[in-house]
Motif scaffolding. Structure first.
Motif, PDB file in Angstrom:
ATOM      1  N   VAL A  65       0.824  -1.206   0.000  1.00 42.10           N
ATOM      2  CA  VAL A  65       0.000   0.000   0.000  1.00 42.10           C
ATOM      3  C   VAL A  65       0.858   1.256   0.000  1.00 42.10           C
ATOM      4  N   HIS A  66       2.000   1.214   0.686  1.00 38.89           N
ATOM      5  CA  HIS A  66       2.841   2.413   0.767  1.00 38.89           C
ATOM      6  C   HIS A  66       3.559   2.711  -0.538  1.00 38.89           C
ATOM      7  N   ALA A  67       3.362   1.873  -1.590  1.00 38.93           N
ATOM      8  CA  ALA A  67       4.002   2.142  -2.876  1.00 38.93           C
ATOM      9  C   ALA A  67       3.414   3.359  -3.567  1.00 38.93           C
ATOM     10  N   SER A  68       2.298   3.885  -3.064  1.00 38.42           N
ATOM     11  CA  SER A  68       1.726   5.094  -3.667  1.00 38.42           C
ATOM     12  C   SER A  68       2.616   6.309  -3.446  1.00 38.42           C
ATOM     13  N   ALA A  69       3.441   6.279  -2.408  1.00 35.28           N
ATOM     14  CA  ALA A  69       4.376   7.376  -2.150  1.00 35.28           C
ATOM     15  C   ALA A  69       5.634   7.151  -2.974  1.00 35.28           C
ATOM     16  N   THR A  70       5.928   8.067  -3.869  1.00 30.87           N
ATOM     17  CA  THR A  70       7.087   7.930  -4.751  1.00 30.87           C
ATOM     18  C   THR A  70       8.354   8.295  -3.992  1.00 30.87           C
ATOM     19  N   PRO A  71       9.302   7.368  -3.847  1.00 31.11           N
ATOM     20  CA  PRO A  71      10.539   7.692  -3.118  1.00 31.11           C
ATOM     21  C   PRO A  71      11.422   8.630  -3.930  1.00 31.11           C
ATOM     22  N   SER A  72      12.321   9.281  -3.238  1.00 35.30           N
ATOM     23  CA  SER A  72      13.210  10.241  -3.905  1.00 35.30           C
ATOM     24  C   SER A  72      14.156   9.549  -4.872  1.00 35.30           C
ATOM     25  N   ALA A  73      14.516   8.300  -4.588  1.00 34.15           N
ATOM     26  CA  ALA A  73      15.433   7.591  -5.474  1.00 34.15           C
ATOM     27  C   ALA A  73      14.823   7.362  -6.855  1.00 34.15           C
ATOM     28  N   SER A  74      13.501   7.323  -6.922  1.00 34.98           N
ATOM     29  CA  SER A  74      12.859   7.110  -8.220  1.00 34.98           C
ATOM     30  C   SER A  74      13.058   8.305  -9.136  1.00 34.98           C
ATOM     31  N   TYR A  75      13.124   9.505  -8.566  1.00 33.87           N
ATOM     32  CA  TYR A  75      13.343  10.687  -9.392  1.00 33.87           C
ATOM     33  C   TYR A  75      14.770  10.724  -9.932  1.00 33.87           C
ATOM     34  N   VAL A  76      15.689  10.058  -9.251  1.00 43.35           N
ATOM     35  CA  VAL A  76      17.051   9.948  -9.780  1.00 43.35           C
ATOM     36  C   VAL A  76      17.040   9.148 -11.071  1.00 43.35           C
ATOM     37  N   ARG A  77      16.195   8.115 -11.129  1.00 40.35           N
ATOM     38  CA  ARG A  77      16.061   7.326 -12.355  1.00 40.35           C
ATOM     39  C   ARG A  77      15.548   8.185 -13.504  1.00 40.35           C
TER      40      ARG A  77
END
Length: 637
Positions: A65-77
């Motif tokens: 369920v917590h996958a709805s919050a986009t982590p900061s590391a994803s923006y690095v991608r």
């Protein structure tokens, strides 16, 4: 972890309400709207050998369920994949909306029959919504090569724009197969990723659809002709793209032909299996996005209100019929073949294009050709009873629908042929010697055994043969080891059946028109008799009425009835002669009158033109009008 998502077991349950979650409700897609299936080898059992099967996975358990919050590391991608700030912003938005889909990637490829339960040959993800932006979201989330993702998305956007067709009933795609690598055909560096789109026929019911069983895209409730989604269209809306066909939908062959109304056994079977009477023929689209050899994504309209067995839904049709046919054909082959995402793309195409065709599944009830053949039999029975113009119109309407179905079938064959040619070109470039381009796995070596170690486990003294461990529903109807060739063969046979029905309709139309014309000739003779009698007795009736008027000068006449007969015979003879003359020479006389009128008009125009020309030539010297010499200037307009 954000406070909006407490870590409780109930939150990770497949029945979690994503619409009530603030962060999930802002995303265009949630795990509740996708189906995840793994194609993997079964383990050895006492009565079974290794066999490919489809295992359904719960997307809600794969995605916390917590996958709805986009982590900061994803923006690095997103920053690593972008070449400029504009692309970086675009990729960041894709990551925010569809980044959770990356959790659905297959982490372990199955190379042995005893590999872990989490491994698989390939993973198949199905989305029950047809929004073109979802294709880019899945491509971004499931692709691992960041060096080519930017060019792949650019090719994808160009392809979607070029293949989109607009109509009064919403958008649709033209059938196509397009690799998303820069370059086409032999110029493309790889077959992956690839996007396919094919129309297919499916049944529905007239009126409002039954309530859906599962959650679908929340934007489906706001669909219109201007929405970005590709709407489900009827067979008439598919062909008449700029016309309103609402008044003709109730007169479709599927709506008028109801074989269950006279067959109780069929009625019980339809109500037991279908749940609803199939009273409408629709045209849906299947999009197939092949990411890499291990991941494939399909898109189609939501069909969760249909039964899963018999496989009336597209997903169940693919997994229970098309996949088993291709799987069994592979298993019975002596050649080493691998089941990849391209192979499953063929299974998806087979399930879609064969949705209403008996050639793809012999156990099917009420296939498309049987519905049209039964309706034509009913019309032929009406022809023997009484030919009429209404029967001609019904035959023409049936012929029109058959032409549309044949056109769609021909488009399917052309698209699959293009897909096959593209794979053959890639096969020639790679130098592969495999029998089917869809069975090649680029990363596999020559010594790779797709079924792993097939040695007998302890306690099993013989290997169970293929026919001994399957039932009749699992047996394959395939006669070739190339799945694409089998799909094309089934479509070719279905096209032949449809063309035979169309030819039969043409013959019935011609025969009905001939019978109607014969009856019109008989009617013409009767009309001729009535016309002759009317022409003869109409003047007599007029003269009788004239001499029967109650006026003193007529009432007090001293003549006998010889005057009546003399006048009546003369008037009748004149009327009959004038009628015969006008009937045989009236057209020529009218034509001469019209020609004389046109010639007179041309002479008048010629005279006026000559006078104006003479006036222009005289100019300031003056000009003559009606024989009178006049002076003065003439100003040209």
């Amino acid at each position: 972890m954000p406070s909006d998502h407490p870590s409780t077991p109930e939150k990770d349950h497949p029945g979690y309400d994503y619409e009530a979650d603030k962060q999930w409700s802002n995303k265009p897609l949630t795990p509740a709207q996708v189906l995840v299936n793994d194609i993997r080898l079964e383990k050895w059992r006492p009565d079974h050998g290794p066999l490919l099967e489809i295992h359904e996975r719960s997307a809600s358990t794969k995605v916390p369920v917590h996958a709805s919050a986009t982590p900061s590391a994803s923006y690095v991608r997103a920053a690593d994949a972008a070449g400029n700030p504009i692309e970086q912003q675009k990729f960041a938005q894709l990551e925010e909306h569809y980044g959770w889909i990356r959790r659905l990637r297959l982490h372990q490829h199955q190379r042995h029959v005893y590999d872990s339960e989490e491994s698989a040959k390939c993973r198949w993800i199905h989305c029950s919504s047809k929004f073109p932006e979802y294709v880019g979201g899945f491509l971004w989330a499931l692709s691992e090569d960041l060096t080519t993702i930017s060019s792949n998305l650019q090719v994808l956007n160009n392809t979607l724009q070029q293949q989109t067709r607009f109509s009064k009933h919403g958008k649709c795609f033209a059938p196509f197969s397009q690799p998303l690598q820069p370059g086409n055909g032999k110029d493309a560096p790889s077959t992956y990723p690839m996007l396919l789109s094919v129309p297919f026929l499916d049944w529905s019911i007239l009126g409002e659809k039954p309530p859906l069983r599962f959650q679908i895209d929340k934007r489906e409730g706001f669909q219109s002709a201007r929405t970005a989604s590709h709407l489900l269209r009827s067979v008439l809306q598919h062909f008449f793209r700029l016309e309103d066909t609402a008044d003709r939908e109730a007169f479709q062959v599927f709506a008028k032909h109801k074989p269950w109304s006279t067959n109780r056994e069929l009625d019980l079977k339809v109500r037991q299996w279908y749940g609803h009477y199939p009273s409408a023929l629709n045209v849906d689209e299947l999009w197939v996005l092949v990411i890499d050899p291990e991941h494939i994504v399909t898109f189609s309209s939501n069909q969760t209100w249909k039964s899963r067995w018999p496989p009336l839904q597209l997903v169940s049709r693919i997994s229970d019929v098309s996949f088993r046919n291709i799987r069994n054909a592979f298993f019975s082959s002596e050649e080493k073949q691998e089941y990849t995402s391209l192979t499953h793309a063929v299974a998806c195409l087979s399930g879609a294009v064969g949705m209403l065709h008996r050639n793809f599944w012999p156990d099917m009830v009420l296939p498309c050709t049987d519905r049209y053949a039964g309706y034509l039999g009913h019309l032929q029975y009406r022809l023997h009873r009484a030919a009429s113009t209404k029967l001609v119109m019904d035959l023409i309407a049936c012929q029109e629908e058959l032409n549309i179905v044949i056109q769609i079938t021909q488009q399917q064959i052309d698209m699959i042929n293009n897909f096959r040619d593209m794979l053959d070109e890639n096969k020639e470039d790679s130098g592969s010697t495999a029998p089917s381009p869809t069975s090649v796995r680029p990363s596999s070596g020559n010594n790779y055994n797709p079924y792993g170690n097939l040695s007998e486990p302890p306690g099993l003294h013989h290997r169970v043969t293929y026919n001994a461990r399957t039932n009749f529903r699992h047996l394959s109807t395939s006669s070739t080891t190339d799945p694409l060739a089998q799909v094309l063969d089934n479509l070719a046979r279905e096209l032949t059946d449809l063309q035979d029905l169309r030819d039969n309709t043409d013959r019935l139309v011609t025969r009905t028109i001939q019978l109607v014309n014969i009856r019109l000739e008989d009617h013409g003779k009767a009309i001729l008799v009535f016309t002759v009698v009317t022409i003869v007795f109409l003047p007599l009736n007029f003269v009788s009425s004239f001499f029967g008027m109650n006026f003193s000068d007529i009432r007090d006449m001293a003549q006998t009835q010889w005057l009546f007969w003399a006048v009546a015979i003369c008037v009748t003879t004149a009327v009959v002669a004038a009628s015969v003359f006008l009937a045989f020479s009236g057209g020529r006389i009218l034509e001469n009158i019209l020609m004389w009128r046109d010639q007179r008009r041309e002479r008048r125009l010629t005279t006026k033109t000559a006078q104006k020309q003479a006036a222009r030539e005289l100019g300031e010297k003056g000009f003559r009008v009606n024989g009178v010499e006049r002076s003065g200037g003439f100003s040209q307009p």
